[in-house]
Design an enzyme around this catalytic site. Structure first.
Site, PDB file in Angstrom:
ATOM      1  N   HIS A 125     -27.294   5.547   0.807  1.00  9.25           N
ATOM      2  CA  HIS A 125     -26.695   6.665   1.549  1.00  9.25           C
ATOM      3  C   HIS A 125     -27.226   7.934   0.903  1.00  9.25           C
ATOM      4  O   HIS A 125     -27.340   8.026  -0.313  1.00  9.25           O
ATOM      5  CB  HIS A 125     -25.172   6.585   1.456  1.00  9.25           C
ATOM      6  CG  HIS A 125     -24.433   7.658   2.211  1.00  9.25           C
ATOM      7  ND1 HIS A 125     -24.881   8.171   3.407  1.00  9.25           N
ATOM      8  CD2 HIS A 125     -23.267   8.304   1.939  1.00  9.25           C
ATOM      9  CE1 HIS A 125     -24.010   9.083   3.842  1.00  9.25           C
ATOM     10  NE2 HIS A 125     -23.034   9.179   2.962  1.00  9.25           N
ATOM     11  N   GLU A 212     -18.596   8.583  11.186  1.00 13.40           N
ATOM     12  CA  GLU A 212     -17.359   8.151  10.532  1.00 13.40           C
ATOM     13  C   GLU A 212     -16.174   9.012  10.938  1.00 13.40           C
ATOM     14  O   GLU A 212     -15.080   8.509  11.205  1.00 13.40           O
ATOM     15  CB  GLU A 212     -17.532   8.219   9.010  1.00 13.40           C
ATOM     16  CG  GLU A 212     -18.495   7.196   8.437  1.00 13.40           C
ATOM     17  CD  GLU A 212     -18.876   7.476   7.001  1.00 13.40           C
ATOM     18  OE1 GLU A 212     -19.556   6.625   6.410  1.00 13.40           O
ATOM     19  OE2 GLU A 212     -18.505   8.555   6.474  1.00 13.40           O
TER      20      GLU A 212
END
Length: 351
Positions: A125, A212
Site C-alpha cells: 500500500h 474504503e
C-alpha cells in the site's frame, strides 16, 4: 500480457485508454528466487506473502519483535523469524506489511539504517511513501505489489492453484530492475495467475482510501445501518430488516462480481430493476456526490492522512469509540443470533 482498450483518446484527461495486464508467462520467477526477502509483519497480508513466497521457492524470513503475538504462529508455520532490524539487515528485498500508522516508526527504528545500494524496499500500500511518512534513500529501489484482496484470500487461492489480482507500481528504480522484480514478486505470491496491473503509488493510495471510505466500508456500512433503522422504526421485524438490508447484500455483490451492473440487473426481477433505476438516484443525490468529491479532496490533500496519523499518535480514541458504538448497534445483535441458525455458515465474531 493482455492489453485492454476502454475508448476515449490517449490525451484525454478522464478516459484511460489502455491497461496492460501481466500474467505468469510475463514474469521471471527466478528474479525473486535469487533474492533474500524479509517480510516485516505477520498479519493478514504478512502471513500470506511469507507463506506464498516460501512455497514458490523464495528464501524468506519474517521480521517480528520478540513480544509480537504473531511470532509463535510464524514459527509454527515453519518460517524463520528474526527481529525486524536483523531481518532487514539480512535481506536485499524488504516488504513492509505492518499497519499504516506504525509503519513509519518501524521503518525509522529497524529498517532505514540497514538499507544498502541495490536493495529493494517494497510495500503493499502506498500510504506511507505517498504521504511522506517514509522517504527512502535515492539509491534504493522502491516498489509496490498490492494484492486486491485480504490476506486470507491471497493464501487460500494460492493453495487452490489460483490467485487474486495484484497492482504493481515503481516509485524509484535506480537499478533499472524494479519493474521486473515487482512482476516476479507478484507472480511468487500468486498474482500472475489472476493478473497484474500497473499503477502508481499516488493512484493506488488515493483510490484505495476513496473506495474504503465512500463505498466498500464507510458508504456500505452507513447505507446498511440507515436502511435497517428505517425499516425497524417503521414497525417491521428487526429480523426481516436484517435479511433485507444486510444478509441479501452478498447475493447482489456476487452478481456484480460475476458480471457487473448489467448482469446483476439481468438476474433480478423486472420490479427490482425498475426500482433500481427510478429510486436509486434519490438515495445517491447531488449532495451525496458533492460529499464524495469532498472526501476525495481530503485524501488528495493529505488532510485525511494527517488526521488519522494524529489520531493514531493519541491512541486512536475516535476509532475505539466508534468501534464500540457500532458493535452495540441493534443490527449486530440481531445478526449474531440469526447467523447461529444458518447451518451453511461458519459464523464469525469480532474479538
Amino acid at each position: 500480457m493482455l492489453r485492454l482498450s476502454f475508448g476515449g483518446s490517449e490525451d484525454s484527461t478522464h478516459n484511460h485508454v489502455m491497461a496492460t495486464i501481466y500474467y505468469d508467462k510475463d514474469c521471471d520467477l527466478g528474479l525473486i528466487r535469487a533474492r533474500k526477502v524479509a517480510v516485516i509483519g505477520y498479519g493478514s497480508q504478512g502471513h500470506a506473502h511469507a507463506l506464498n513466497l516460501r512455497d514458490s521457492g523464495v528464501d524468506v524470513v519474517v521480521g517480528l519483535r520478540q513480544e509480537s503475538a504473531s511470532r509463535a504462529a510464524a514459527e509454527e508455520a515453519g518460517l524463520r523469524v528474526l527481529a525486524p532490524d536483523e531481518a532487514s539487515a539480512w535481506a536485499n528485498v524488504i516488504m513492509m506489511l505492518v499497519p499504516d500508522q506504525v509503519m513509519g516508526g518501524i521503518y525509522a527504528e529497524s529498517v532505514q539504517s540497514n538499507l544498502e545500494p541495490g536493495d529493494t524496499l517494497a510495500f503493499a500500500h502506498g500510504f506511507n511513501v505517498h504521504f511522506g511518512e517514509i522517504a527512502p534513500p535515492e539509491e534504493i529501489n522502491v516498489i509496490m505489489v498490492a494484492p486486491k484482496g485480504p490476506g486470507h484470500l491471497l493464501r487460500r487461492t494460492y493453495e487452490e492453484g489460483s490467485g487474486i489480482p495484484c497492482l504493481l507500481a515503481v516509485y524509484q528504480d535506480p537499478s533499472g530492475t524494479g519493474r521486473a522484480l515487482g512482476l516476479s514478486y507478484a507472480s511468487a505470491i500468486g498474482g500472475g495467475r489472476a493478473g497484474i496491473l500497473e499503477t502508481t503509488f499516488k493512484e493506488e493510495t488515493e483510490t484505495d482510501l476513496f473506495g474504503e471510505q465512500v463505498i466498500l466500508c464507510g458508504g456500505v456500512s452507513e447505507l446498511i445501518k440507515a436502511s435497517f433503522e428505517t425499516l425497524v422504526e417503521a414497525g417491521y421485524q428487526p429480523e426481516s430488516a436484517y435479511f433485507e438490508t444486510l444478509h441479501e447484500l452478498k447475493l447482489i455483490v456476487d452478481l456484480l462480481y460475476e458480471g457487473g451492473l448489467s448482469w446483476m440487473r439481468y438476474s433480478i426481477s423486472d420490479t427490482a430493476e425498475y426500482g433500481d433505476y427510478t429510486r436509486g438516484n434519490r438515495i445517491i443525490t447531488d449532495e451525496t456526490r458533492k460529499a464524495m468529491k469532498e472526501v476525495l479532496e481530503e485524501i488528495q490533500s493529505g488532510a485525511f492522512a494527517n488526521e488519522w496519523l494524529a489520531q493514531a499518535r493519541e491512541g486512536a480514541p475516535v476509532l475505539h469509540e466508534q468501534r464500540a458504538a457500532n458493535r452495540a448497534h441493534q443490527i449486530e445483535d440481531v445478526g449474531e443470533e440469526l447467523r447461529k441458525l444458518m447451518p451453511f455458515l461458519d459464523p464469525k465474531t469480532a474479538p
